[in-house]
Design a protein around this motif. Structure first.
Motif, PDB file in Angstrom:
ATOM      1  N   UNK A 182       0.789  -1.225   0.000  1.00 42.83           N
ATOM      2  CA  UNK A 182       0.000   0.000   0.000  1.00 42.83           C
ATOM      3  C   UNK A 182       0.820   1.273   0.000  1.00 42.83           C
ATOM      4  N   UNK A 183       2.070   1.180   0.457  1.00 45.26           N
ATOM      5  CA  UNK A 183       2.896   2.385   0.512  1.00 45.26           C
ATOM      6  C   UNK A 183       3.676   2.608  -0.795  1.00 45.26           C
ATOM      7  N   UNK A 184       3.515   1.678  -1.748  1.00 48.87           N
ATOM      8  CA  UNK A 184       4.307   1.767  -2.983  1.00 48.87           C
ATOM      9  C   UNK A 184       3.515   2.439  -4.101  1.00 48.87           C
ATOM     10  N   UNK A 185       4.223   2.937  -5.101  1.00 50.47           N
ATOM     11  CA  UNK A 185       3.528   3.495  -6.256  1.00 50.47           C
ATOM     12  C   UNK A 185       2.803   2.364  -6.993  1.00 50.47           C
ATOM     13  N   UNK A 186       1.826   2.732  -7.808  1.00 53.99           N
ATOM     14  CA  UNK A 186       0.911   1.755  -8.393  1.00 53.99           C
ATOM     15  C   UNK A 186       1.615   0.715  -9.273  1.00 53.99           C
ATOM     16  N   UNK A 187       2.582   1.160 -10.059  1.00 53.99           N
ATOM     17  CA  UNK A 187       3.240   0.205 -10.964  1.00 53.99           C
ATOM     18  C   UNK A 187       4.062  -0.816 -10.192  1.00 53.99           C
ATOM     19  N   UNK A 188       4.774  -0.337  -9.166  1.00 54.16           N
ATOM     20  CA  UNK A 188       5.568  -1.253  -8.345  1.00 54.16           C
ATOM     21  C   UNK A 188       4.643  -2.220  -7.606  1.00 54.16           C
ATOM     22  N   UNK A 189       3.527  -1.685  -7.118  1.00 50.74           N
ATOM     23  CA  UNK A 189       2.565  -2.529  -6.393  1.00 50.74           C
ATOM     24  C   UNK A 189       2.013  -3.624  -7.312  1.00 50.74           C
ATOM     25  N   UNK A 190       1.641  -3.260  -8.518  1.00 50.96           N
ATOM     26  CA  UNK A 190       1.090  -4.255  -9.444  1.00 50.96           C
ATOM     27  C   UNK A 190       2.103  -5.343  -9.762  1.00 50.96           C
ATOM     28  N   UNK A 191       3.359  -4.922  -9.927  1.00 50.45           N
ATOM     29  CA  UNK A 191       4.414  -5.907 -10.228  1.00 50.45           C
ATOM     30  C   UNK A 191       4.593  -6.862  -9.052  1.00 50.45           C
ATOM     31  N   UNK A 192       4.631  -6.307  -7.848  1.00 46.23           N
ATOM     32  CA  UNK A 192       4.802  -7.156  -6.665  1.00 46.23           C
ATOM     33  C   UNK A 192       3.593  -8.071  -6.472  1.00 46.23           C
TER      34      UNK A 192
END
Ligand code: ADP
Ligand code: ADP
Length: 228
Positions: A163-173
């Protein structure tokens, strides 16, 4: 088969807030369960109670692998990933990932191999000697997943992990967690307030509502999207 069973759990905080009312939930081996609901509906409270990090007011939590009550017990085999990576800033990546094994006084070649495997699994091979501050936020979360899984727990609990990450990084993770779950047969409980995340990721969505916090729906999802 069941891994963890929450039965009739009520949680009232010291200030009188009723955070959970009559929660019943059984987590089975190999499930990827999302706990979905608006802010304040009791998702974190329920997850923390599953982890043994918070006491129940009434009700029981049973950790079925060993067949005994998890509350207050230190022998349970589960791991927790928080919204922040919570790495030790003064320690290099390898030492951070090693922490749970150190706590179990494990050492030797087998232990080193487990750490290598965990780092490789999350895509951090070669970053052993980096300090957390030298890594991006996403890579720090990868290190915290490696640390969680290095002891091969029976259950992985994740509280809005990216939740603390930007959207693209979050989607990748998210995609990588989904692949790891599919590949390794992990059992995961994943807290989110995103309907999209819940439906995209999990095999089962448990929906909660606020005031008082309670489970209002429990939906199985059978391969909602073509997955590669
Ligand atoms: P969620 O994770 O769904 O946002 P929480 O489990 O954090 O919900 O909180 C459920 C309810 O309990 C909320 O009303 C919240 O304000 C309250 N709450 C959470 N932690 C505490 C606490 N330590 N003391 C008092 N009230 C709390
Ligand atoms: P589009 O096809 O319009 O590019 P998607 O259908 O891929 O959009 O995604 C819809 C929404 O879900 C977007 O907000 C996107 O950021 C989000 N999303 C996409 N992939 C993931 C993922 N793996 N995990 C969580 N959210 C995702």
């Amino acid at each position: 088969r069941p891994v963890l069973q929450v039965e009739g759990v009520n949680k009232i905080y010291a200030n009188g807030t009723v955070a959970l009312k009559g929660a019943d939930l059984t987590i089975r081996q190999g499930e990827f369960v999302s706990l979905l609901g608006p802010s304040g509906c009791g998702k974190s409270t329920l997850l923390r109670i599953m982890a043994g990090l918070g006491d129940v007011t009434t009700g029981t939590v049973k950790f079925w692998e060993q067949g005994y009550d998890v509350v207050g017990d230190k022998g349970r085999k589960l791991a927790f990933v928080f919204q922040n990576a919570t790495l030790m800033p003064w320690a290099r990546v390898r030492k951070n990932v090693r922490l749970p094994l150190d706590l179990e006084h494990q050492s030797g070649a087998e232990t080193e191999r487990k750490i290598d495997d965990a780092l490789e699994m999350v895509g951090l091979k070669g970053f052993d000697n980096a300090f957390p501050r030298e890594l991006s936020g996403g890579m720090q979360m990868r290190a915290s997943i490696a640390r969680a899984m290095v002891t091969e727990p029976n259950l992985l609990l994740m509280d809005e992990p990216f939740g603390a990450l930007d959207e693209m990084t979050r989607n990748k993770l998210n995609d990588d967690v989904l692949k790891l779950w599919q590949k390794n047969g992990w059992t995961i409980v994943f807290v989110t307030h995103s309907v999209y995340e819940a439906v995209y990721l999990s095999s089962r969505v448990v929906v909660m509502a606020a005031r008082p916090g309670r489970i209002v729906d429990d939906i199985s999802i059978d391969q909602p999207f073509p997955r590669n």
